[in-house]
Design an enzyme around this catalytic site. Structure first.
Site, mmCIF file in Angstrom:
data_model
loop_
_atom_site.group_PDB
_atom_site.id
_atom_site.type_symbol
_atom_site.label_atom_id
_atom_site.label_comp_id
_atom_site.label_asym_id
_atom_site.label_seq_id
_atom_site.Cartn_x
_atom_site.Cartn_y
_atom_site.Cartn_z
ATOM 1 N N GLY A 177 1.191 -0.916 0.049
ATOM 2 C CA GLY A 177 -0.039 -0.773 -0.252
ATOM 3 C C GLY A 177 0.637 1.607 0.320
ATOM 4 C CG HIS A 439 4.999 23.348 -25.704
ATOM 5 N ND1 HIS A 439 4.424 22.523 -25.775
ATOM 6 C CD2 HIS A 439 6.026 23.683 -26.516
ATOM 7 C CE1 HIS A 439 5.741 21.892 -25.992
ATOM 8 N NE2 HIS A 439 6.403 22.506 -26.578
HETATM 9 P P1 NAD Z 1 -2.683 0.512 3.119
HETATM 10 O O1 NAD Z 1 -4.426 0.012 2.998
HETATM 11 O O2 NAD Z 1 -2.600 1.264 2.029
HETATM 12 O O3 NAD Z 1 -2.232 -0.624 2.129
HETATM 13 C C1 NAD Z 1 -1.693 -1.963 3.613
HETATM 14 C C2 NAD Z 1 -1.562 -3.320 2.385
HETATM 15 O O4 NAD Z 1 -1.197 -4.064 2.669
HETATM 16 C C3 NAD Z 1 -2.743 -3.136 1.399
HETATM 17 O O5 NAD Z 1 -2.284 -3.553 0.087
HETATM 18 C C4 NAD Z 1 -3.272 -4.704 1.831
HETATM 19 O O6 NAD Z 1 -4.148 -5.638 1.122
HETATM 20 C C5 NAD Z 1 -1.690 -5.451 2.263
HETATM 21 N N1 NAD Z 1 -1.587 -6.525 4.007
HETATM 22 C C6 NAD Z 1 -2.241 -6.745 4.816
HETATM 23 N N2 NAD Z 1 -2.293 -7.475 5.677
HETATM 24 C C7 NAD Z 1 -1.405 -8.645 4.565
HETATM 25 C C8 NAD Z 1 -0.109 -9.604 5.294
HETATM 26 N N3 NAD Z 1 -0.739 -10.464 6.230
HETATM 27 N N4 NAD Z 1 -0.078 -9.834 3.789
HETATM 28 C C9 NAD Z 1 0.565 -9.017 2.780
HETATM 29 N N5 NAD Z 1 0.104 -7.906 2.730
HETATM 30 C C10 NAD Z 1 -0.805 -7.145 3.729
HETATM 31 O O7 NAD Z 1 -2.015 0.975 4.092
HETATM 32 P P2 NAD Z 1 -0.619 1.537 4.622
HETATM 33 O O8 NAD Z 1 0.987 1.376 3.283
HETATM 34 O O9 NAD Z 1 -0.561 1.454 6.314
HETATM 35 O O10 NAD Z 1 -1.582 3.108 5.445
HETATM 36 C C11 NAD Z 1 -2.010 3.246 5.865
HETATM 37 C C12 NAD Z 1 -2.418 4.567 5.652
HETATM 38 O O11 NAD Z 1 -2.406 5.281 5.610
HETATM 39 C C13 NAD Z 1 -3.171 5.193 3.990
HETATM 40 O O12 NAD Z 1 -4.246 4.030 3.619
HETATM 41 C C14 NAD Z 1 -3.509 6.400 3.611
HETATM 42 O O13 NAD Z 1 -4.441 6.721 3.816
HETATM 43 C C15 NAD Z 1 -2.069 6.921 5.095
HETATM 44 N N6 NAD Z 1 -1.085 6.692 4.356
HETATM 45 C C16 NAD Z 1 -1.090 8.185 3.282
HETATM 46 C C17 NAD Z 1 0.011 8.365 2.393
HETATM 47 C C18 NAD Z 1 0.261 9.557 1.348
HETATM 48 O O14 NAD Z 1 -0.884 10.262 0.932
HETATM 49 N N7 NAD Z 1 0.769 9.698 0.722
HETATM 50 C C19 NAD Z 1 1.398 8.014 2.612
HETATM 51 C C20 NAD Z 1 0.988 7.240 3.673
HETATM 52 C C21 NAD Z 1 0.470 6.257 4.315
#
Ligand code: NAD
Length: 467
Positions: A177, A439
């Site tokens: 993620g 541009h």
């Molecule tokens: P996320 O929800 O973006 O991603 C978590 C990922 O972990 C998912 O794709 C999920 O399928 C996977 N996952 C879950 N359990 C697993 C397992 N046992 N094995 C393998 N994969 C598994 O969560 P995040 O990256 O922790 O971020 C949390 C939140 O923080 C985000 O939803 C976002 O809202 C926020 N955030 C935003 C930014 C930004 O705006 N650029 C940056 C960092 C975090």
């Protein structure tokens, strides 16, 4: 101590609310366990991660410069200096916020607050605050999973990864993620062998596949391995590192030993241990505080905003909600009605989108017109050596109104603001096509995507000539 407005939590939601309320003449008290305002975003999230991603970008660009005839020696990375630079950035911004707090005469209380009743908060520094109105802005924390989040210095969450204590030779990132990919990008640039394991069939699940594709392709060259449809079932500490057990149809080696693990499997709302039950504030089954379209909880003078009040967990959504709640407290007829909330993943390429994307439209069975402009046809993208990007518009076929904008490419996080404005102002694709874009810039990829819907795009050839 009596106050008109108590703000519990001083992140981008809480301090935006506190500052506006003070500007409107309310007596405001802001409470946070951290020594200065800024919250997770400033101290352990958005800001330090972006500082490190900037360093990662410089490193990657020196590697790629060779194809321009510019040869650099491999960068010598002074981790202490890099960490100090990141910490200084955080400190500068935090000090500025603390000054703004003082200038506006917002009363600052450092400590953990818990509700004693619907009008009283007890702070663990011994202070009690009696409030007329309250905004709860306590944010979220990394999700802990019993078999993964084991107590070991080798197992990190996002906060631990941002401390930058060392560059592990190998890093396993659990979760493809936002956090997993941003921090994976940092550590890969610093020299770690990064493996990403994602439970679902795609990186950034839920994000439009056209946007994810260029990122996936580039990360395949930067990361040692990306496992999709794979679960990290367990991690254990062994003498020379961490042993991780992987489960999934394509896993050939179910056990791997790595130096460090970053667990980034989502965040959960900070609604526990606040005494919400004493204040009578209701939460849903996921722990989010329930709010209405004015960000009021079921207790009408207590409001909740930001991560603790629901998805998406994004700082800019929290700030907007914070200001909205203050307007409501001041008696204005404000409601939560943004047409879109932009999202940006600060990887390379950056991924950014706002509004309705094609995958969502399909799910909703909604008929839309889609325009794609691949950056290979952009002069500016070619001068940057980045023809791998894409700009995408989702448009209402009847009204020509822009419903969604998606971008993948360097700078997408900046470019998306045009899409947000277009959606909010109810612009049509023709409006965007007829607005002269400078541009050579990457913004032309958006206007040319819009032009392509009306047969006006210069750098795309779609219509077959008949004579
Ligand atoms: P996320 O929800 O973006 O991603 C978590 C990922 O972990 C998912 O794709 C999920 O399928 C996977 N996952 C879950 N359990 C697993 C397992 N046992 N094995 C393998 N994969 C598994 O969560 P995040 O990256 O922790 O971020 C949390 C939140 O923080 C985000 O939803 C976002 O809202 C926020 N955030 C935003 C930014 C930004 O705006 N650029 C940056 C960092 C975090």
């Amino acid at each position: 101590m009596d106050t008109d407005l108590l703000v519990l939590g001083a992140g981008p939601g809480g301090y935006a609310a506190a500052f506006l309320a003070a500007d409107r003449g309310l007596r405001v008290t802001m409470v946070d366990a951290l020594p200065k305002p800024g919250g997770a975003c400033l101290f352990v999230g958005c800001i330090p991660s972006k500082a490190l991603l900037h360093a990662a970008k410089i490193i990657t660009e020196t590697h790629e410069a060779e194809s321009w005839g510019l040869k650099f020696a491999p960068p010598q990375i002074d981790l202490n200096a890099l960490r100090a630079r990141k910490d200084k950035i955080v400190d500068t911004l935090a000090s500025h916020l603390a000054k703004l707090c003082k200038d506006r005469q917002v009363t600052w209380q450092q400590g953990r607050g818990t509700f004693e009743d619907a009008n009283t908060l007890a702070i663990d520094n011994g202070t009690k605050v009696r409030f007329k109105n309250c905004i709860i802005a306590t944010g979220s924390s990394p999700t802990q999973i019993p078999n993964l989040s084991i107590p070991s210095p080798r197992v990190l969450d996002s906060t631990g990864a941002l401390k930058l204590e060392s560059t592990p030779a190998s890093l396993l990132v659990v979760g493809g993620g936002y956090i997993g990919l941003e921090m994976g990008t940092v550590y890969a640039a610093l020299g770690s062998k990064v493996t990403v394991v994602e439970l679902t069939g795609s990186l950034l699940p839920g994000v439009d596949p056209d946007l994810v594709r260029p990122l996936y392709q580039r990360l395949q060259g930067q990361f040692a391995k990306i496992h999709l449809n794979t679960k990290v079932a367990k991690v254990e500490e062994v003498t020379d590192g961490i042993r991780a057990t992987l489960e999934g149809p394509e896993v050939s080696e179910p056990q791997a030993t790595i130096d460090k693990v970053l667990v980034a499997v989502g965040r959960r709302p900070n609604s526990r241990n606040l005494g919400l039950e004493k204040a009578g504030v209701a939460v849903d089954e996921k722990g989010f505080i329930k709010v209405d379209e004015r960000r009021r909880t079921n207790v009408s003078h207590i409001y909740a905003i930001g991560d603790v009040a629901g998805e998406p967990m994004l700082a800019h959504k929290a700030s907007h909600e914070g200001k909205l709640a203050v307007e409501v407290i001041c008696g204005e007829p404000a409601v939560w009605e943004p047409r879109c909330i932009p999202a940006v993943v600060f990887t390379d390429p950056e991924i950014a989108w706002a509004g309705l994307m094609e995958n969502e439209a399909k799910k909703q069975n909604r008929e839309v017109k889609v325009a794609r402009f691949h950056w290979g046809a952009s002069g500016r993208a070619t001068t940057l050596g980045r023809s791998d990007g894409v700009s995408k518009l989702v448009v209402d076929p009847q009204t020509d109104r822009i419903l969604g904008v998606g971008l993948a490419g360097p700078g997408a996080g900046e470019l998306i603001a045009e899409g947000v404005l277009a959606i909010e102002m109810a612009a049509t694709a023709r409006d965007v096509a007829l607005s002269i874009h400078p541009h050579p810039t990457l913004t032309e990829t958006i206007s040319e995507a819009a032009e392509s819907l009306h047969g006006l795009a210069t750098h795309l050839y779609k219509i077959k000539r008949t004579k």
